[in-house]
Design an enzyme around this catalytic site. Structure first.
Site, PDB file in Angstrom:
ATOM      1  CD  GLN A  56      -2.053  -8.900   4.152  1.00 29.97           C
ATOM      2  OE1 GLN A  56      -2.891  -8.015   4.180  1.00 29.97           O
ATOM      3  NE2 GLN A  56      -0.777  -8.649   3.938  1.00 29.97           N
ATOM      4  CG  HIS A  96       6.734  -1.881   2.368  1.00 30.70           C
ATOM      5  ND1 HIS A  96       6.636  -0.726   3.105  1.00 30.70           N
ATOM      6  CD2 HIS A  96       5.498  -2.444   2.402  1.00 30.70           C
ATOM      7  CE1 HIS A  96       5.410  -0.583   3.565  1.00 30.70           C
ATOM      8  NE2 HIS A  96       4.695  -1.624   3.166  1.00 30.70           N
ATOM      9  CG  MET A 129      -1.895  -1.201   1.188  1.00 36.34           C
ATOM     10  SD  MET A 129      -3.406  -0.949   2.108  1.00 36.34           S
ATOM     11  CE  MET A 129      -2.774  -0.704   3.747  1.00 36.34           C
ATOM     12  CE1 TYR A 148       4.668   8.601   4.008  1.00 35.98           C
ATOM     13  CE2 TYR A 148       5.152   7.234   5.917  1.00 35.98           C
ATOM     14  CZ  TYR A 148       5.142   8.460   5.297  1.00 35.98           C
ATOM     15  OH  TYR A 148       5.616   9.552   5.966  1.00 35.98           O
ATOM     16  CG  ASP A 182       0.438  -7.408   7.763  1.00 35.17           C
ATOM     17  OD1 ASP A 182      -0.298  -6.708   8.473  1.00 35.17           O
ATOM     18  OD2 ASP A 182       1.436  -6.953   7.171  1.00 35.17           O
ATOM     19  CB  SER A 200       2.767   2.477   6.306  1.00 32.69           C
ATOM     20  OG  SER A 200       3.416   1.652   5.357  1.00 32.69           O
ATOM     21  NE  ARG A 201      -3.289   1.432   9.580  1.00 28.88           N
ATOM     22  CZ  ARG A 201      -3.614   0.397   8.795  1.00 28.88           C
ATOM     23  NH1 ARG A 201      -2.914  -0.715   8.837  1.00 28.88           N
ATOM     24  NH2 ARG A 201      -4.637   0.484   7.960  1.00 28.88           N
TER      25      ARG A 201
HETATM   26  P1  AMP Z   1       1.334  -2.967   3.497  1.00 26.56           P
HETATM   27  O1  AMP Z   1       1.909  -1.883   2.625  1.00 26.56           O
HETATM   28  O2  AMP Z   1       1.257  -2.615   4.928  1.00 26.56           O
HETATM   29  O3  AMP Z   1       0.054  -3.539   2.918  1.00 26.56           O
HETATM   30  O4  AMP Z   1       2.386  -4.161   3.441  1.00 26.56           O
HETATM   31  C1  AMP Z   1       2.775  -4.740   2.213  1.00 26.56           C
HETATM   32  C2  AMP Z   1       3.525  -6.020   2.477  1.00 26.56           C
HETATM   33  O5  AMP Z   1       4.684  -5.734   3.272  1.00 26.56           O
HETATM   34  C3  AMP Z   1       2.703  -7.043   3.272  1.00 26.56           C
HETATM   35  O6  AMP Z   1       2.979  -8.339   2.777  1.00 26.56           O
HETATM   36  C4  AMP Z   1       3.227  -6.873   4.676  1.00 26.56           C
HETATM   37  O7  AMP Z   1       3.087  -8.029   5.470  1.00 26.56           O
HETATM   38  C5  AMP Z   1       4.684  -6.573   4.408  1.00 26.56           C
HETATM   39  N1  AMP Z   1       5.277  -5.878   5.563  1.00 26.56           N
HETATM   40  C6  AMP Z   1       4.823  -4.754   6.168  1.00 26.56           C
HETATM   41  N2  AMP Z   1       5.587  -4.441   7.234  1.00 26.56           N
HETATM   42  C7  AMP Z   1       6.543  -5.405   7.309  1.00 26.56           C
HETATM   43  C8  AMP Z   1       7.631  -5.663   8.203  1.00 26.56           C
HETATM   44  N3  AMP Z   1       7.893  -4.866   9.236  1.00 26.56           N
HETATM   45  N4  AMP Z   1       8.392  -6.757   7.973  1.00 26.56           N
HETATM   46  C9  AMP Z   1       8.132  -7.577   6.931  1.00 26.56           C
HETATM   47  N5  AMP Z   1       7.129  -7.392   6.058  1.00 26.56           N
HETATM   48  C10 AMP Z   1       6.337  -6.329   6.237  1.00 26.56           C
END
Ligand code: AMP
Length: 280
Positions: free
Chosen positions: A150, A34, A27, A29, A147, A183-184
């Site tokens: 998910q 990521h 998503m 940011y 996640d 991101s949050r």
């Molecule tokens: P998001 O942009 O939050 O939807 O995350 C995109 C992908 O990055 C998802 O598969 C998340 O599980 C992964 N992700 C987000 N934060 C982390 C993190 N700290 N470590 C590993 N993967 C992450």
């Protein structure tokens, strides 16, 4: 690096791609979490596709869709540096045109944990991820263990619907003090940033108790809750010790267990998890 914003242009770019294709859905940011997924894709596949799409259908009516952080220019610069081949960043109207009415519902495991507090969330996630798989047709797709639920929902969808790709789980990337990158985290003020450490601390407490031989799940949950409740401004949505496959709550820990939690720090909702026994 090619940047495309329509399904047709993504398909064109995909047709020209030679060799194995890796997809990293995000998503935006972007942070090191990521970028770690992107690096895994870069190492394991020949053509790396990253999608950036703040998916409206996975946000509830009172959630943070409107204020979700966005910085596409910075994201593109970071992705360029990682050697990304294609970035797919569609508008919501491209993914959900007028009259859109088909949904992917993964039943059972979506009723628990996040599903209780975010009704409809996983329907939005599964639907957009299924669409991305159909548009990009990757050989592999990379998802963070951050996640955890998910990841399991996507694995179940791929198995149940015979989707022809491999899901690659990537371990959680953390800040130096243990906070899982998200991101949050950008929402947190300095005081909240400190309180947010309670998630990591409670998970390491759970791991410590498990390592000392504690196998009563309720004892571990209670200790985690006590630790978090000491933190000013922290409100627990759930603290769970569950079977890693079914996500059903455990009484006794006999095999590996997934410790996971969701905590609101002020107005920011954070999630994190760790495995007790066995890998993630
Ligand atoms: P998001 O942009 O939050 O939807 O995350 C995109 C992908 O990055 C998802 O598969 C998340 O599980 C992964 N992700 C987000 N934060 C982390 C993190 N700290 N470590 C590993 N993967 C992450």
């Amino acid at each position: 690096m090619k940047v495309v914003d329509t399904v047709a242009a993504m398909r064109d770019a995909r047709r020209q791609a030679k060799g194995t294709v890796g997809l990293v859905p995000t998503m935006g940011y972007l942070h090191e979490g990521h970028l770690t997924l992107v690096r895994w894709a870069r190492r394991q596949t020949e053509v790396v596709v990253v999608s950036i799409f703040v998916n409206p259908t996975q946000f509830g009516p009172n959630e943070d869709f409107d204020r979700y952080p966005r910085d596409p220019q910075r994201d593109l610069a970071l992705l360029e540096r990682e050697g990304t081949d294609i970035v797919f960043m569609p508008l919501a109207s491209e993914m959900y045109p007028q009259g859109f009415s088909s949904w992917v519902d993964v039943e059972g495991i979506t009723d628990r944990l996040e599903g209780v507090f975010r009704p409809g969330h996983f329907r939005g996630v599964a639907t957009v991820v299924a669409k991305l798989f159909n548009i990009v047709e990757p050989h592999r797709a990379y998802f963070g263990e951050k996640d955890a639920q998910q990841l399991r929902v996507i694995q179940k969808m791929v198995a149940d619907l015979n989707m022809n790709l491999e899901i690659v789980p990537v371990p959680t990337v953390r800040e130096a003090d243990g906070l899982a990158m998200s991101s949050r985290n950008a929402y947190l003020n300095p005081q909240e940033r400190q309180s947010a450490l309670a998630l990591y601390k409670s998970l390491t407490l759970a791991q410590g108790l498990y390592a000392q031989g504690e196998r009563d799940a309720e004892t571990i949950r209670r200790r985690m809750i006590q630790l978090i409740e000491k933190e000013p401004g922290a409100k627990i949505d759930y603290v769970s010790l569950a079977d890693p496959d079914t996500l059903e709550e455990l009484d006794r820990i006999e095999g590996p267990a997934l410790a996971s939690l969701a905590v609101r720090i002020g107005t920011t909702r954070l999630i994190d998890n760790m495995m007790l026994g066995g890998g993630n």
